[in-house]
Structure formats: C-alpha cells, structure tokens
Design an enzyme around this catalytic site. Structure first.
Site, PDB file in Angstrom:
ATOM      1  N   HIS A   1       9.799  11.125  52.192  1.00 46.62           N
ATOM      2  CA  HIS A   1       8.647  11.801  51.613  1.00 46.62           C
ATOM      3  C   HIS A   1       9.067  13.126  50.956  1.00 46.62           C
ATOM      4  O   HIS A   1       8.332  14.104  50.939  1.00 46.62           O
ATOM      5  CB  HIS A   1       7.589  12.047  52.693  1.00 46.62           C
ATOM      6  CG  HIS A   1       6.169  11.987  52.221  1.00 46.62           C
ATOM      7  ND1 HIS A   1       5.297  10.990  52.598  1.00 46.62           N
ATOM      8  CD2 HIS A   1       5.450  12.800  51.415  1.00 46.62           C
ATOM      9  CE1 HIS A   1       4.111  11.205  52.051  1.00 46.62           C
ATOM     10  NE2 HIS A   1       4.184  12.298  51.321  1.00 46.62           N
TER      11      HIS A   1
ATOM     12  N   ARG B   1      18.161  13.685  40.785  1.00 57.14           N
ATOM     13  CA  ARG B   1      18.013  14.752  39.776  1.00 57.14           C
ATOM     14  C   ARG B   1      18.806  14.500  38.503  1.00 57.14           C
ATOM     15  O   ARG B   1      18.661  15.243  37.533  1.00 57.14           O
ATOM     16  CB  ARG B   1      18.449  16.100  40.371  1.00 57.14           C
ATOM     17  CG  ARG B   1      17.615  16.548  41.572  1.00 57.14           C
ATOM     18  CD  ARG B   1      16.160  16.837  41.188  1.00 57.14           C
ATOM     19  NE  ARG B   1      15.364  17.220  42.338  1.00 57.14           N
ATOM     20  CZ  ARG B   1      14.600  16.375  43.040  1.00 57.14           C
ATOM     21  NH1 ARG B   1      14.520  15.101  42.706  1.00 57.14           N
ATOM     22  NH2 ARG B   1      13.909  16.807  44.079  1.00 57.14           N
TER      23      ARG B   1
ATOM     24  N   GLY C   1      14.008  10.567  46.732  1.00 56.70           N
ATOM     25  CA  GLY C   1      14.382  11.796  47.420  1.00 56.70           C
ATOM     26  C   GLY C   1      15.669  12.359  46.854  1.00 56.70           C
ATOM     27  O   GLY C   1      16.755  11.818  47.085  1.00 56.70           O
ATOM     28  N   GLY C   2      15.556  13.414  46.061  1.00 52.84           N
ATOM     29  CA  GLY C   2      16.735  14.135  45.601  1.00 52.84           C
ATOM     30  C   GLY C   2      17.385  13.612  44.343  1.00 52.84           C
ATOM     31  O   GLY C   2      18.413  14.136  43.914  1.00 52.84           O
TER      32      GLY C   2
ATOM     33  N   ARG D   1       8.816  16.286  53.128  1.00 55.27           N
ATOM     34  CA  ARG D   1       7.497  16.879  53.346  1.00 55.27           C
ATOM     35  C   ARG D   1       6.853  16.440  54.654  1.00 55.27           C
ATOM     36  O   ARG D   1       5.758  16.888  54.983  1.00 55.27           O
ATOM     37  CB  ARG D   1       6.584  16.531  52.165  1.00 55.27           C
ATOM     38  CG  ARG D   1       7.123  17.060  50.861  1.00 55.27           C
ATOM     39  CD  ARG D   1       6.477  16.394  49.663  1.00 55.27           C
ATOM     40  NE  ARG D   1       5.112  16.807  49.424  1.00 55.27           N
ATOM     41  CZ  ARG D   1       4.751  17.919  48.779  1.00 55.27           C
ATOM     42  NH1 ARG D   1       5.683  18.729  48.333  1.00 55.27           N
ATOM     43  NH2 ARG D   1       3.492  18.208  48.578  1.00 55.27           N
TER      44      ARG D   1
ATOM     45  N   GLY E   1      10.027  12.043  42.256  1.00 51.37           N
ATOM     46  CA  GLY E   1       8.777  12.744  42.546  1.00 51.37           C
ATOM     47  C   GLY E   1       8.702  14.043  41.780  1.00 51.37           C
ATOM     48  O   GLY E   1       8.107  14.132  40.699  1.00 51.37           O
ATOM     49  N   ARG E   2       9.357  15.072  42.313  1.00 54.10           N
ATOM     50  CA  ARG E   2       9.241  16.407  41.711  1.00 54.10           C
ATOM     51  C   ARG E   2       9.681  16.468  40.249  1.00 54.10           C
ATOM     52  O   ARG E   2       9.002  17.139  39.456  1.00 54.10           O
ATOM     53  CB  ARG E   2       9.986  17.439  42.560  1.00 54.10           C
ATOM     54  CG  ARG E   2       9.330  17.632  43.946  1.00 54.10           C
ATOM     55  CD  ARG E   2      10.062  18.660  44.769  1.00 54.10           C
ATOM     56  NE  ARG E   2       9.537  18.790  46.130  1.00 54.10           N
ATOM     57  CZ  ARG E   2       9.893  18.028  47.147  1.00 54.10           C
ATOM     58  NH1 ARG E   2      10.782  17.060  46.972  1.00 54.10           N
ATOM     59  NH2 ARG E   2       9.371  18.226  48.343  1.00 54.10           N
TER      60      ARG E   2
HETATM   61  C1  LIG Z   1       3.699  17.263  45.280  1.00 52.05           C
HETATM   62  C2  LIG Z   1       4.050  15.981  45.965  1.00 52.05           C
HETATM   63  C3  LIG Z   1       3.026  15.139  46.361  1.00 52.05           C
HETATM   64  C4  LIG Z   1       3.316  13.933  46.981  1.00 52.05           C
HETATM   65  N1  LIG Z   1       2.290  13.088  47.311  1.00 52.05           N
HETATM   66  C5  LIG Z   1       2.576  11.878  47.851  1.00 52.05           C
HETATM   67  C6  LIG Z   1       1.543  10.966  48.155  1.00 52.05           C
HETATM   68  O1  LIG Z   1       0.359  11.235  47.940  1.00 52.05           O
HETATM   69  N2  LIG Z   1       1.884   9.768  48.698  1.00 52.05           N
HETATM   70  C7  LIG Z   1       3.200   9.431  48.959  1.00 52.05           C
HETATM   71  O2  LIG Z   1       3.476   8.336  49.455  1.00 52.05           O
HETATM   72  N3  LIG Z   1       4.200  10.289  48.675  1.00 52.05           N
HETATM   73  C8  LIG Z   1       3.918  11.486  48.134  1.00 52.05           C
HETATM   74  N4  LIG Z   1       4.950  12.340  47.836  1.00 52.05           N
HETATM   75  C9  LIG Z   1       6.338  11.921  48.081  1.00 52.05           C
HETATM   76  C10 LIG Z   1       6.955  11.237  46.844  1.00 52.05           C
HETATM   77  O3  LIG Z   1       6.372   9.976  46.625  1.00 52.05           O
HETATM   78  C11 LIG Z   1       8.454  11.015  47.005  1.00 52.05           C
HETATM   79  O4  LIG Z   1       8.712  10.358  48.228  1.00 52.05           O
HETATM   80  C12 LIG Z   1       9.269  12.308  46.964  1.00 52.05           C
HETATM   81  O5  LIG Z   1       8.685  13.267  46.100  1.00 52.05           O
HETATM   82  C13 LIG Z   1      10.678  11.998  46.499  1.00 52.05           C
HETATM   83  O6  LIG Z   1      11.456  13.139  46.480  1.00 52.05           O
HETATM   84  P1  LIG Z   1      11.795  14.009  45.152  1.00 52.05           P
HETATM   85  O7  LIG Z   1      10.596  14.865  44.935  1.00 52.05           O
HETATM   86  O8  LIG Z   1      13.006  14.740  45.561  1.00 52.05           O
HETATM   87  O9  LIG Z   1      12.039  13.043  44.014  1.00 52.05           O
HETATM   88  C14 LIG Z   1       4.661  13.566  47.236  1.00 52.05           C
HETATM   89  C15 LIG Z   1       5.688  14.430  46.830  1.00 52.05           C
HETATM   90  C16 LIG Z   1       5.406  15.622  46.204  1.00 52.05           C
HETATM   91  C17 LIG Z   1       6.530  16.509  45.784  1.00 52.05           C
HETATM   92  O1  LIG Z   2       1.563  16.199  49.625  1.00 48.81           O
HETATM   93  C1  LIG Z   2       2.009  15.122  50.029  1.00 48.81           C
HETATM   94  O2  LIG Z   2       3.225  14.934  50.180  1.00 48.81           O
HETATM   95  C2  LIG Z   2       1.112  13.994  50.322  1.00 48.81           C
HETATM   96  O3  LIG Z   2       1.649  12.953  50.608  1.00 48.81           O
HETATM   97  C3  LIG Z   2      -0.349  14.066  50.311  1.00 48.81           C
HETATM   98  C4  LIG Z   2      -1.088  13.282  51.199  1.00 48.81           C
HETATM   99  C5  LIG Z   2      -2.456  13.352  51.210  1.00 48.81           C
HETATM  100  C6  LIG Z   2      -3.121  14.153  50.352  1.00 48.81           C
HETATM  101  C7  LIG Z   2      -2.408  14.921  49.462  1.00 48.81           C
HETATM  102  C8  LIG Z   2      -1.032  14.865  49.417  1.00 48.81           C
END
Ligand SMILES: Cc1cc2nc3c(=O)[nH]c(=O)nc-3n(C[C@H](O)[C@H](O)[C@H](O)COP(=O)(O)O)c2cc1C
Ligand SMILES: O=C(O)C(=O)c1ccccc1
Length: 355
Positions: free
Chosen positions: A248, A283, A280-281, A251, A302-303
């Site tokens: 995640h 870049r 994850g990671g 997070r 993601g980011r």
């Molecule tokens: C701002 C943000 C919000 C995210 N929200 C969700 C989400 O709602 N559901 C989910 O499964 N993963 C969520 N993720 C995790 C991403 O799907 C993913 O696993 C992660 O960002 C990968 O890492 P990276 O940011 O280094 O690419 C979120 C990540 C970020 C940074």
């Molecule tokens: O922020 C997150 O990583 C995320 O997964 C999330 C989950 C529920 C609501 C908003 C964000």
C-alpha cells in the site's frame, strides 16, 4: 527524469494535500524502503540477442495492453487537480495503460469509464474495492463497477484497519473537505456520502468474504496487498485472477518489507497460474525491468501518476506514463530483450553479490 514534474506538483499542491500523497504510516520507513529496495538490485544484460522491434505488450485480466505499467488506485483526484479522475482516466486510456479507479475516487466509476472512452476506443478500467462488512453494500459497489464497464475488480486486502498516516494526523487531515465525496459510496444501502469515513475497514473480513465476492461477479478479481507467499497460494486457490504484491505504498504497516523484496517468493508460490503484479517504489523504467525479471507480469504506479496529475492534469499523467514506458523499452533493449518475458530471473542480481 520526472523530477521537474514532481517538483511542480509539490509547488502547486496545498502542503496538507502534498503530505497526504507523499506520506505513509509510522516513521515512513516503508515509504522510503520501497524506493530504496530498487537501488539494491542490478540488471545483468544479455548481449547480441536483441531486436530493433520490441513488443512490450502484456495480457492482464480483462485487458491486453501495450506496456506493463498500470495506474494503481489512489484516492481523491479531484482534490489534487480540478480535472480529477476524469483527467487520469483520459491519460491512462490515451497511453494504453490500465487505470484502476476505486472506492475512494471523487468521481463516480461510470463517469471515469466514460472519460476513458472519450480518449481511446478500447480503454481498460478496473475497479478497486474495499470489501464492506455488509455484503449487500459490497454487492452494490460491484454492480456499479460492472454496469460502468470495468473489465476487472481489484480487492484490497491489506487494510483490516485504516493506516495511521503520520503527516495526516499531524495536519489534522482526516476526511475530505466539504464539496468532495467518495462518489461511488453515494446512495449505497445505509451509507450517507459524507466522506472517507463511509469507507469502513474491518479486521474481521476473511477468505470467506473473498469467496463470496468471487461468487457475486463474473469479472476477474485481482487480490491487492499480498506479501506472504502462503496468502498468494490461498488467493489463487480461491479463484483470484491475479495477485498484486503491495504494501500500500507504505501507508498501512510501517514494519513490512519493501514490496519488491516480497515478489520472488510470491511469484514462486503462484508458479505462473495467474499474473503477479507489483506496486510500490516504481520510479523509472529500470525498476519496471527489475520487477518483471523477478516475476511480475506488470507493475503499478501510485504516487508518480498523482504527481503528474497535480502538476499538469491529463498531460502530466500522460508524461509520467510515457516516460516510464519509454525508459522501460530502452532498458529492455539494453538487456538484449525483445519482449517482457526475455527478462529472466538470472538477469537480476543484488549489487555487490554478483557471482
Ligand atoms: C494518495 C494515495 C492514495 C491511495 N489510495 C488507495 C486506495 O484507495 N486503495 C488502494 O488499494 N490503494 C491505495 N493506495 C495505494 C496504491 O494503490 C499503491 O499501492 C501505492 O501507491 C504504490 O506505491 P507508489 O506510490 O510508490 O507507486 C493509495 C496510495 C496513495 C499514495
Ligand atoms: O489513502 C489511502 O492509502 C487509502 O487507501 C484510502 C482508503 C480509504 C479512503 C481514502 C484513502
């Protein structure tokens, strides 16, 4: 390569929203660890076996795509850019990438798919789902995704409880501001759309709930947030169409390994029965190549996509995806490969540990 875009995102975003995206759980050791892990791997090229024409296409559940890069589900795009999830969807579709939109999107899934269809004839949008403790709520969400035209579901299993995002707690950012909602939750049974607190997480969810989900839909279901190889095996045995190795983005737990370090054991357990994805990671293009050589069929970002969105909307997300895919293709060429599967396990070594 993308540094300028990331800097622009930082400059333009409200610092509280910047922290929401950049931050993670605890001391953010896993956030740093996901990226840092790629620095410990190196690629061992093969020589005199390459090709002018390379084919980076990949077959994923409900999507054959031209490159192995998927936009991972991230929340709240409208908060980060006025174009919101529509802009992200158009960008992913135009670049031929899968977009995973999710439960926490600030645009309804039907509108996200419609935007993707404006940008490409055959886009692929997957829907990320948090299993709701009430089965009928999960089912209503699934029907919304199906009706919208999503071609797969992604069920996130690494969130039995909300992650404690250190910066958000410090900043007092614990819910969406007025005017924004998790639109997919609107009007669901017993769920007034007041924000992210409507997305309940439950530590009592079990494999039985995954089994029920698999029975309520004919869409392929990928399981996101697997780190232990034994869980990958159980997911496949239940009928998952794919396994996503992910922590995640650091997070949730701040005590887990870097995602890429969990990939080889998961790939071994899955043994080719379904595609394994990693996020994850990631870049740069060489990170994509390392992940593929370690057993991933594709990677999620993601980011990076969010920074692109925040900085330049649709064009920014497109730039991120195009740069990553270009770099990946170039890395493949440097490794003597012509297709993704040419990146063999023996072409990744730990730095300092070559034989
Ligand atoms: C701002 C943000 C919000 C995210 N929200 C969700 C989400 O709602 N559901 C989910 O499964 N993963 C969520 N993720 C995790 C991403 O799907 C993913 O696993 C992660 O960002 C990968 O890492 P990276 O940011 O280094 O690419 C979120 C990540 C970020 C940074
Ligand atoms: O922020 C997150 O990583 C995320 O997964 C999330 C989950 C529920 C609501 C908003 C964000």
């Amino acid at each position: 390569m993308l540094r300028a875009l990331y800097d622009a995102a930082r400059k333009t975003l409200d610092p509280v929203h910047y922290d929401y995206v950049a931050g993670g759980a605890g001391e953010e050791r896993v956030v740093a660890g996901n990226e840092g892990a790629f620095d410990r791997y190196a690629l061992l090229p093969r020589v005199l076996c390459g090709s002018e024409v390379r084919d980076t296409a990949v077959d994923l559940p409900g999507a054959r795509r031209a490159a192995p890069v998927v936009v991972a589900p991230t929340a709240f795009h409208r908060l980060l850019h006025p174009g919101g999830e529509r802009a992200t969807a158009r960008a992913a579709a135009a670049e031929g990438a899968v977009l995973v939109t999710g439960t926490a999107a600030t645009t309804a899934v039907a509108d996200v798919v419609a935007a993707a269809r404006e940008a490409a004839a055959d886009p692929a949008v997957w829907f990320q789902l948090y299993l709701h403790p009430r089965r009928e709520v999960t089912e209503a969400l699934v029907r919304r995704a199906e009706r919208a035209g999503c071609t797969a579901l992604v069920v996130t299993v690494d969130s039995p409880v909300f992650g404690r995002h250190t910066r958000d707690l410090r900043n007092g950012f614990t819910d969406l501001p007025p005017g924004y909602a998790a639109e997919n939750m609107r009007g669901l049974p017993g769920a007034p759309p007041d924000g992210l607190t409507d997305i309940p997480m439950s530590p009592s969810l079990s494999w039985r709930d995954l089994g029920e989900l698999l029975h309520m839909t004919s869409l392929p279901v990928l399981v996101k947030g697997v780190l232990h190889p034994a869980d990958a095996t159980v997911a496949v045995e239940h009928g998952a169409a794919g396994v996503i190795v992910s922590n995640h983005g650091g997070r949730q737990s701040d005590a887990v390994p870097a995602a890429v370090d969990c990939l080889p054991a998961v790939a071994r357990a899955v043994a080719g029965r379904v595609p394994v994805l990693l996020d994850g990671g990631i870049r740069r293009g060489s990170d994509v190549a390392v992940a593929l050589a370690l057993g991933a069929a594709a990677v999620g970002v993601g980011r990076p996509a969010v920074w692109g969105l925040a900085a330049e909307g649709e064009a920014g997300v497109r730039a991120v995806l195009r740069t990553l895919c270009d770099e990946y293709d170039h890395t493949l060429a440097l490794c003597g490969g012509r297709r993704n599967t040419d990146l063999a396990r023996d072409m990744v070594v730990r730095k300092g540990e070559t034989w």
